[in-house]
Design a protein around this motif. Structure first.
Motif, mmCIF file in Angstrom:
data_model
loop_
_atom_site.group_PDB
_atom_site.id
_atom_site.type_symbol
_atom_site.label_atom_id
_atom_site.label_comp_id
_atom_site.label_asym_id
_atom_site.label_seq_id
_atom_site.Cartn_x
_atom_site.Cartn_y
_atom_site.Cartn_z
ATOM 1 N N LEU A 1 -18.518 -13.963 50.330
ATOM 2 C CA LEU A 1 -19.850 -14.015 49.735
ATOM 3 C C LEU A 1 -20.087 -15.390 49.121
ATOM 4 O O LEU A 1 -19.163 -16.005 48.589
ATOM 5 C CB LEU A 1 -19.967 -12.940 48.652
ATOM 6 N N THR A 2 -21.311 -15.845 49.165
ATOM 7 C CA THR A 2 -21.654 -17.085 48.461
ATOM 8 C C THR A 2 -21.726 -16.790 46.966
ATOM 9 O O THR A 2 -21.717 -15.632 46.549
ATOM 10 C CB THR A 2 -23.007 -17.623 48.916
ATOM 11 N N ALA A 3 -21.856 -17.830 46.175
ATOM 12 C CA ALA A 3 -21.833 -17.644 44.716
ATOM 13 C C ALA A 3 -22.932 -16.706 44.259
ATOM 14 O O ALA A 3 -22.686 -15.759 43.506
ATOM 15 C CB ALA A 3 -21.971 -19.000 44.034
ATOM 16 N N THR A 4 -24.148 -16.933 44.746
ATOM 17 C CA THR A 4 -25.245 -16.078 44.289
ATOM 18 C C THR A 4 -25.074 -14.660 44.809
ATOM 19 O O THR A 4 -25.298 -13.700 44.084
ATOM 20 C CB THR A 4 -26.591 -16.631 44.759
ATOM 21 N N GLU A 5 -24.653 -14.546 46.032
ATOM 22 C CA GLU A 5 -24.433 -13.205 46.594
ATOM 23 C C GLU A 5 -23.403 -12.451 45.772
ATOM 24 O O GLU A 5 -23.564 -11.274 45.465
ATOM 25 C CB GLU A 5 -23.949 -13.318 48.042
ATOM 26 N N PHE A 6 -22.356 -13.180 45.412
ATOM 27 C CA PHE A 6 -21.294 -12.555 44.625
ATOM 28 C C PHE A 6 -21.849 -12.062 43.297
ATOM 29 O O PHE A 6 -21.547 -10.958 42.857
ATOM 30 C CB PHE A 6 -20.182 -13.583 44.381
ATOM 31 N N PHE A 7 -22.707 -12.892 42.691
ATOM 32 C CA PHE A 7 -23.275 -12.500 41.399
ATOM 33 C C PHE A 7 -24.121 -11.237 41.546
ATOM 34 O O PHE A 7 -24.023 -10.312 40.741
ATOM 35 C CB PHE A 7 -24.120 -13.643 40.852
ATOM 36 N N PHE A 8 -24.933 -11.198 42.583
ATOM 37 C CA PHE A 8 -25.759 -9.993 42.794
ATOM 38 C C PHE A 8 -24.884 -8.779 43.038
ATOM 39 O O PHE A 8 -25.192 -7.678 42.578
ATOM 40 C CB PHE A 8 -26.708 -10.211 43.983
ATOM 41 N N HIS A 9 -23.802 -9.014 43.742
ATOM 42 C CA HIS A 9 -22.919 -7.895 44.038
ATOM 43 C C HIS A 9 -22.309 -7.343 42.757
ATOM 44 O O HIS A 9 -22.201 -6.136 42.573
ATOM 45 C CB HIS A 9 -21.823 -8.344 45.013
ATOM 46 N N THR A 10 -21.937 -8.224 41.848
ATOM 47 C CA THR A 10 -21.383 -7.728 40.575
ATOM 48 C C THR A 10 -22.438 -6.982 39.788
ATOM 49 O O THR A 10 -22.125 -6.021 39.089
ATOM 50 C CB THR A 10 -20.874 -8.881 39.711
ATOM 51 N N MET A 11 -23.698 -7.406 39.901
ATOM 52 C CA MET A 11 -24.752 -6.678 39.176
ATOM 53 C C MET A 11 -24.821 -5.229 39.643
ATOM 54 O O MET A 11 -24.878 -4.306 38.842
ATOM 55 C CB MET A 11 -26.105 -7.354 39.395
ATOM 56 N N GLY A 12 -24.847 -5.098 40.965
ATOM 57 C CA GLY A 12 -24.892 -3.741 41.517
ATOM 58 C C GLY A 12 -23.654 -2.951 41.135
ATOM 59 O O GLY A 12 -23.742 -1.768 40.786
ATOM 60 N N GLY A 13 -22.509 -3.621 41.188
ATOM 61 C CA GLY A 13 -21.255 -2.939 40.877
ATOM 62 C C GLY A 13 -21.216 -2.440 39.453
ATOM 63 O O GLY A 13 -20.807 -1.310 39.191
ATOM 64 N N ARG A 14 -21.707 -3.261 38.529
ATOM 65 C CA ARG A 14 -21.679 -2.837 37.133
ATOM 66 C C ARG A 14 -22.541 -1.601 36.922
ATOM 67 O O ARG A 14 -22.160 -0.692 36.202
ATOM 68 C CB ARG A 14 -22.183 -3.954 36.228
ATOM 69 N N GLU A 15 -23.679 -1.591 37.585
ATOM 70 C CA GLU A 15 -24.558 -0.439 37.390
ATOM 71 C C GLU A 15 -23.844 0.851 37.786
ATOM 72 O O GLU A 15 -23.944 1.855 37.094
ATOM 73 C CB GLU A 15 -25.827 -0.588 38.209
ATOM 74 N N GLY A 16 -23.112 0.767 38.878
ATOM 75 C CA GLY A 16 -22.366 1.938 39.316
ATOM 76 C C GLY A 16 -21.383 2.399 38.258
ATOM 77 O O GLY A 16 -21.303 3.589 37.945
ATOM 78 N N LEU A 17 -20.676 1.450 37.678
ATOM 79 C CA LEU A 17 -19.685 1.797 36.660
ATOM 80 C C LEU A 17 -20.337 2.438 35.446
ATOM 81 O O LEU A 17 -19.882 3.457 34.935
ATOM 82 C CB LEU A 17 -18.919 0.553 36.225
ATOM 83 N N VAL A 18 -21.439 1.812 35.000
ATOM 84 C CA VAL A 18 -22.121 2.344 33.822
ATOM 85 C C VAL A 18 -22.603 3.762 34.095
ATOM 86 O O VAL A 18 -22.457 4.662 33.268
ATOM 87 C CB VAL A 18 -23.297 1.428 33.433
#
Lengths: 1312, 146
Positions: A773-790
């Motif tokens: 993933l590119t840097a921005t893609e990676f960041f978006f991916h972590t956003m989605g991932g965090r939501e799942g965890l929460v």
């Protein structure tokens, strides 16, 4: 003396030593009485009701008598009495409400209102000083004198002492009210407030002791200040302090403590000891710490049976079971005793016949072993075959704790077959599990029969199988049964021996391929697995469509076994005919998989044995075969890279096009969306398309040996999405169901331009996990991932609390022998459980039907060979059915529900119809042929042959039909739910789902977030009529239909003129004219306009005159009216938000069908609207349904709503559970939510309520009312430590005992 | 050879009509010359390759012995004359389903058999299918005709 202070001394009261003295209470007399905080509200309530001079009830005589009569009704439940008291209190407070005073009818004293003092523990009595009370109420605004009379505890005490017993009875006080005020503080014995001796001479005193110390101090200062007597205000202050100290002894976080006394960590009071999760009730009484327990890390072992658990030898040496010495086991136990506690298999203790215990730590074990006598009890180490309970937290459902057999093994982990992971929800990433050893023979028996793994293979949620093969087992089965796996004699025989432990009998089948070489197929191996040898009477018959089954296109015939992907699994008489088996056949969560069928047809043992064989086979097979995943498994091919590139570019171009359209303002809006929303919708659609397209390409190009592909196909792990994310494209990341939000001004990340709406700027990840993933893609991916965890974190907490509430509400419901469901008190909740008294765990058919007729019919046909028997004609068929169904065991009197017989008949009729058709064509053929056939005999032969062939194809013999009917009926009867089942608790375990809507339903919420009324129309085939009705229902404001509303000021008058837009009105088919508007304006309460203020000029014009003649206010009035008038509701239902026309396809009439979805409440008004079919109008607002249609409708509504919600979340739950919940929520005649308020009203015992929530409040109230508890519910019995009247505890043995003759008691002899 | 269930020459029309799915097994679509039966058959083409257009003699028989007696063991096959000697490829399996399609004179019967998972589907006139029974074990014998 309260008892010995330490181990060294003896009790001065009872002369027992430290261990034996139970402790004795002391007391401390207070100088002045204080309130008991626990009873503070009660004291307040009593004071509100009595005269503050003569202590009589304030009510007038007649009312008083009336209430007393009601109160004395012996049939009245405690709950109703409480309600009555509340009513009385309300009545009394209303007498003195506001600033009214009330003259006591008995002594003439003026009573004011009584209120709790703010920020202190005191009671204020607002009392008017004016002489005549009657005058006060006349002019409320006139200033009046109020003396804030403080009712101090001393005064209250004297008032209470003078209360008559009758008055106490009226207020539902079981004892004298003066006891609510503390005059002496009890000093509990040391046992209740132990002091912990720290090393050395320091001792750490209990909180209660500390508090008592302070009370003593404060009490001393009060009494000293009292005796000096000259400083009146000072002693009052000390008194207040004493009051707060005593209050904090009982409840340390009581409100109203002076700020100066509040400390950061308050000393715990008695209430704190009781309440909360760690409190006495939930922490020590409902759940206790136990002995004979073990806990350690778990690991898998496919060589164990599913009913076994491997116990590490270290654990087995510590856990013991008391075994009684008999002639059968004396030699074994002798060995155990002589081995002692450290050598396995040994024993830890020996219990002699006289009950004395002997530890086996000592050296003289040899002698003890030799002297072992029958009847003695040896606490021996665990051995193979012992019964243990096995549990993993969180214990969310019944199968979280099951009973296994012990296998003592080396090493240090608890091990079990992976097939049992599912019910525990366990994996082996470091999970720990608990083990308990039942200590009596009865407990063992109950455990193995009720909780044994093999008796809990399927879940009572819906009857699906829960213990089933997982992961590797599925993978290897899938590979073994592939169409092109062939084995020669050596390999095949080796694999047959993998299934067992090498000692089992196996009959080799005839090889599928005989020439040029003998070869067996993998499918034949599976046939051997299901039925290893010919003497085994297991005839498995089933059909399953696997995931890979190719769907039929258009009008093609189902290809079934000829499926090119081999996705149709067909077992015929335990022979695998076709199909590559995967999760649908072997896995959990289905009703007609292999294990489910084995379980239903050949009972749990057959299913368990098959699971054991498969576990062993597949573990060993995959060990040889090897199955791993590597980087080459996720490398995309050249073709994929190229295609992906083009799809993504194409998609991006499409997106750009849409964005351009949006920017120029030319984007056509979607229904019910604005431009921005429709852009989002469009782009999301395109992006999802990209991912799907790349995923498809990716999946098609994978080799069949690709490990992730195999895993996803057989269902052991992963989905096609996971694979394509690894290989092709990760896809859109979403936060809160939308594309990535703007974290910066007008953009998501500073890497992008402002207002960028391109896919990449809003979280579309075009790369795959392989490409990186590119840097921005990676960041978006972590956003989605965090939501799942929460989300998961929040959901667990929510679900946990809901499950607790449900359990508390439903725990005591059980089935009785009349198949009714009752609570602990015997109150009927359902007359027949689920309307048919069936056990949800044993339902075979879809959506909770008892049997799957089609499968049973198939089985009957397959197991009873046709050859030689006559085929039944349709009429013979019907006759046989009729005959069988008129027998005794198929009648409602014998427990066959009419619904079941009905469904059976429907199934058979369908078959007969089909038969008639084929026979019909055949017979017709025959007859036409008969004419010709006289010419040549060859034709006749043809007919006979044809006849025979067709008969062979679909015919049924008498025996087959008989077997089918017999199985159906006899099996139906075994599926009855057993009396004693704690069906409430089971239901509560399964309804739990952390969804807001479910929460709303279960809470019985008065206001729900999306109330919708579904209105059926009387004439539902015309869109115009639907629109008309919609206009009638929807709220129309004056502003919407008025052309103008303007102020007209002339020299003579100033008024508002309203012109109606008749065109608009006609378009909307509203039928509104000026007269209607006038009525609407008059009926709007806020405007306060009367008939004469509104003048109708003509149909479309009216004038409104301001109502006040006051000239100075005229201008404001006019503007006020002008602002308010547009909001006047001219037509429609005020509570309704908007109405939507729903279009449906009516299959029967093949026409469109319209209905209305009305957002908002107002069921009654909607039902009453002209054109609406009131009988078929529904609402999802339970409380409203209850108010409008009654309690039965509310019950139906609850059931339907839960069912709908569960289905829309993809959960299948047996309807019987929902019915029970619906019935429980409505059985008191009102809708009770499963909340603390609802549960309180469900006729529950005080102990149960105390163990739920608000522990202290319930206990104090119960003390005031003198409630008694029958200890019949589950919670109460657990608290008291006695067997509960549920399940096996339901039965009691009654014995006829000859009553011993009563000896006459005479007066004791004076001289003896 | 009275014991035979079926005996005809097929011409292979197509190999793997649904695309190649397996390495070792291919599905053959064929039509018979005498009785014009339609057949789908899975064959282990790794050990017995079959190509499009080839002609194959297929026999279905309940037994490999000429006298029709059941095959009891594999050992005493040696030396004894058997049907197997004349064929190149033999499978053993079971008929598990008969079904009909169409009606009247158009009526066709489909015979389904499974040879350890290798499927056979035979479709044709009912008259030629009279000998087939469900749950009948049988041998399938193939020989290429040149």
């Amino acid at each position: 003396m309260e008892g010995p202070a330490n181990k060294g001394c003896k009790c001065a009261t009872c002369h027992a030593n430290f261990g034996d003295c139970p402790g004795h209470y002391g007391y401390l007399s207070l100088a002045l009485p204080v309130f008991n905080v626990g009873y503070f509200t009660t004291i307040l309530e009593i004071l509100k009701c009595i005269c503050k001079s003569c202590s009589r009830i304030l009510l007038e005589e007649k009312l008083y008598k009336d209430f007393l009569r009601k109160m004395r009704n012996p049939k009245l439940e405690a709950l109703r009495k409480c309600d009555l008291v509340k009513k009385i209190i309300k009545k009394c407070t209303s007498l003195t409400s506001g600033n009214k005073s009330m003259k006591c009818s008995r002594c003439g004293y003026l009573n004011g209102s009584v209120k709790k003092a703010v920020s202190m523990l005191g009671i204020l009595h607002y009392r008017s000083r004016s002489k005549d009370a009657g005058v006060v109420s006349e002019d409320l605004r006139a200033p009046y004198n109020v003396s804030n009379d403080i009712l101090n505890p001393f005064r209250v005490l004297s008032l209470f002492k003078r209360m008559s017993d009758e008055d106490c009875e009226l207020l539902f006080l079981s004892d004298r009210p003066e006891k609510l005020i503390v005059t002496d503080v009890p000093v509990p014995p040391i046992a209740i407030r132990p002091s912990v001796i720290m090393d050395g001479s320091q001792s750490n005193e209990n909180d209660i002791t500390e508090r008592l110390k302070r009370i003593i101090q404060q009490n001393a200062s009060v009494s000293q200040e009292l005796s000096t007597s000259n400083s009146q205000p000072k002693y009052l202050e000390s008194w207040d302090m004493l009051q707060s100290e005593v209050a904090q002894l009982i409840n340390s976080d009581v409100r109203g403590i002076p700020f100066t006394m509040q400390v950061s960590k308050p000393l715990a009071g008695f209430v704190q000891r009781l309440k909360g999760k760690q409190g006495r009730f939930r922490g020590n009484l409902c759940g206790k710490r136990v002995e004979f327990t073990g806990r350690t890390v778990i690991s898998p072992d496919p060589n164990l049976k599913i009913t076994e658990v491997a116990v590490p030898i270290h654990m087995a040496r510590i856990l013991t079971y008391p075994e009684r010495v008999t002639s059968h086991n004396i030699e074994k136990l002798r060995q155990c005793v002589s081995n002692g506690p450290d050598k396995y298999p040994g024993a830890r203790m020996l219990r002699h016949l006289d009950g004395s215990m002997r530890s086996l730590m000592i050296s003289g074990r040899k002698r003890l072993a030799d002297e072992l006598k029958y009847g003695e009890i040896v606490e021996r180490h665990l051995e193979d075959g012992d019964v243990v309970l096995f549990n993993r937290q969180p214990s969310l459902h019944r199968m979280s704790i099951m009973c296994h057999r012990v296998r003592v093994m080396p090493w240090r982990t608890l091990r079990f077959n992976e097939s049992v992971c599912n019910p525990y929800n366990a994996d082996f990433d470091g999970d720990e599990m608990n083990m308990h050893v039942p200590q009596t023979e009865e407990a063992r028996t109950e455990a193995i029969l009720l909780m044994g793994v093999q008796n809990n293979l399927c879940t009572p949620k819906n009857g699906e199988i829960l213990v089933a093969s997982t992961q590797d087992f599925l993978t290897s089965s899938f590979l073994i049964t592939r169409k092109d796996t062939f084995y020669d004699r050596a390999a095949f025989s080796l694999m047959c021996s993998y299934m067992g432990d090498g000692m089992d009998l196996v009959d080799l089948p005839t090889p599928a391929l005989i020439k040029p070489i003998e070869l067996w197929t993998g499918k034949q191996l599976f046939s051997v697995l299901v039925r290893p040898h010919a003497s085994m009477k297991v005839y498995l018959n089933l059909t399953v469509k696997e995931k890979s089954y190719s769907k039929v296109k258009g009008n093609e015939k189902e290809r079934e076994t000829m499926c090119p992907n081999d996705g149709f699994v067909y077992f015929r008489n335990s022979e695998l005919i076709s199909g590559q088996v995967g999760k649908a056949t072997l896995g959990n969560g289905n009703k007609d998989g292999l294990y489910s069928v084995l379980l239903r047809d050949y009972k749990a043992h057959a299913a368990a044995a098959c699971m054991n064989r498969l576990a062993k086979l597949s573990a060993r097979w995959i060990g040889n075969h090897g199955f791993s995943i590597g980087i080459d498994d996720v490398q995309p091919g050249d073709q994929l890279i190229k295609q992906k590139q083009t799809t993504i570019l194409e998609g991006y171009r499409d997106c750009d096009k849409q964005i351009n359209l949006f920017n120029t303002g030319n984007l056509p809006p979607e229904a019910g969306c604005d431009a921005a929303q429709s852009l989002e919708a469009k782009i999301t659609q395109i992006l999802n398309g990209i991912r799907e397209a790349t995923a498809n390409v990716c999946m098609q190009n994978l080799h069949w040996r690709n490990s992730p592909l195999i895993m996803s196909q057989c269902g052991s792990k992963g989905s096609p999405i996971n694979i394509s994310q690894m290989i092709a494209c990760v896809g859109q990341q979403s936060v809160g169901g939308r594309r990535a939000p703007d974290g910066f001004i007008d953009r998501s990340l500073p890497h992008f331009r402002r207002k960028a709406k391109t896919p990449a700027a809003k979280g579309f990840v075009a790369n795959s996990f392989y490409s990186g993933l590119t840097a921005t893609e990676f960041f978006f991916h972590t956003m989605g991932g965090r939501e799942g965890l929460v989300d998961t974190a929040v959901k667990t907490a929510d679900t946990g609390y809901m499950s607790r509430r449900l359990i508390k509400a439903l725990e005591d419901l059980s089935i009785h022998y009349d198949s009714s469901v009752r609570n602990a008190g015997g109150c009927i909740v359902q007359f027949c459980y689920g309307d048919d008294g069936m056990d949800p765990a044993q339902m075979e058919g879809k959506s909770g039907a008892p049997l799957n007729f089609e499968r049973l019919f198939l089985k009957a046909k397959a197991t009873c060979p046709t050859d030689g028997h006559k085929i039944l004609s349709p009429s013979e068929f019907s006759k046989t059915v009729e005959e069988r169904l008129s027998k005794n065991d198929a009648t409602p009197e014998c427990g066959c529900s009419p619904a079941f017989i009905g469904s059976l008949k429907i199934f058979l009729n369908k078959y007969v119809e089909a038969q008639k058709k084929s026979w019909g064509t055949l017979l017709a053929d025959n007859e036409s042929d008969v004419g010709k056939s006289t010419i040549g005999s060859s034709d006749n032969d043809d007919i006979v042959i044809r006849n025979k062939v067709v008969q062979n194809i679909a015919g049924v013999t008498h025996r087959q039909l008989q077997v089918f009917l017999d199985t159906c009926l006899s099996r139906y009867h075994t599926k009855k739910i057993e009396a004693g089942t704690a069906i409430g608790a089971i239901g509560a375990q399964n309804v739990t789902l952390g969804v807001p809507r479910i929460k709303e339903i279960i809470n019985g919420a008065k206001r729900i977030s999306t109330p919708i009324v579904t209105a059926a129309l009387k004439q539902d085939d015309n869109v115009n009529i639907a629109r008309m009705v919609k206009a009638r229902i929807e709220k129309t404001n004056l502003g919407q239909i008025a052309k103008c509303i303007q102020i007209v000021m002339s020299s003579r008058s100033a008024l508002i003129e309203i012109k109606l837009d008749m065109e608009k009105i006609r378009d909307a088919e509203l039928y509104v004219d000026a007269n209607v508007v006038k009525q609407a304006i008059i009926l709007t309460p806020k405007l306060k306009l009367k008939h004469e203020h509104v003048n109708v000029l003509d149909d479309r014009k009216l004038r409104v005159l301001p109502q006040d003649a006051d000239r100075s206010k005229l201008h404001f009035n006019l503007h006020f009216l002008k602002n308010m008038l547009p909001a006047v509701v001219v037509k429609g239902i005020k509570t309704v938000g908007r109405a939507v026309i729903k279009e449906e396809k009516d299959k029967v009439r093949n026409a469109k069908k319209f209905s209305l979805l009305v957002e908002g409440t107002g069921l009654q008004a909607v039902m009453g609207t002209e054109g609406v079919d009131g009988c078929n109008t529904k609402s999802n607002h339970i409380i409203e349904v209850q108010q409008v249609l009654g309690i039965e409708a509310a019950r139906k509504c609850i059931i339907e709503e839960i069912k709908y919600t569960m289905e829309s979340h993809g959960m299948s739950i047996d309807i019987r559970h929902m019915m029970l919940l619906g019935d429980l929520m409505t059985f008191r005649g009102e809708v009770l939510g499963i909340t603390r308020f609802g549960i309180q009203k469900m006729d529950k015992s005080v102990l149960m309520l105390a163990s739920f929530e608000k522990t202290a409040d319930h206990l104090f109230n119960a003390a005031v009312n003198g409630r008694d508890d029958k200890i019949e519910g589950v919670s109460e019995c657990v608290i008291m430590g006695i067997p509960m009247p549920l399940g096996t505890g339901m039965l009691k043995v009654r014995q006829r005992v000859s009553v011993p003759q009563q000896l006459p008691y005479g007066p004791p002899a004076i001289l003896s | 050879m009275a014991g035979l269930l079926f005996n005809d020459i097929f011409k292979v029309k197509c190999v793997n009509p649904d695309g190649k799915k397996y390495d070792k097994v291919s599905r053959i679509e064929a039509r018979s010359e005498k009785l014009s039966m339609y057949m789908l058959l899975d064959v282990n083409t790794e050990i017995y390759p079959i190509d499009e257009g080839e002609k194959i003699l297929m026999v279905l028989s309940p037994s490999l012995n000429y006298d029709g007696s059941p095959v009891t063991s594999y050992s005493d096959q040696e030396g004894k004359k058997s049907l197997a000697d004349k064929f190149e490829y033999i499978m053993h399996g079971k008929i598990y389903k008969l079904s009909d399609e169409g009606s009247g004179s158009d009526l066709k019967v489909e015979v389904y058999a499974s040879f350890g998972g290798l499927q056979m589907m035979l479709k044709g006139d009912p008259i030629h299918c009279a000998k087939f029974r469900v749950d009948q074990n049988m041998f399938l014998l193939l020989r290429k005709l040149t």
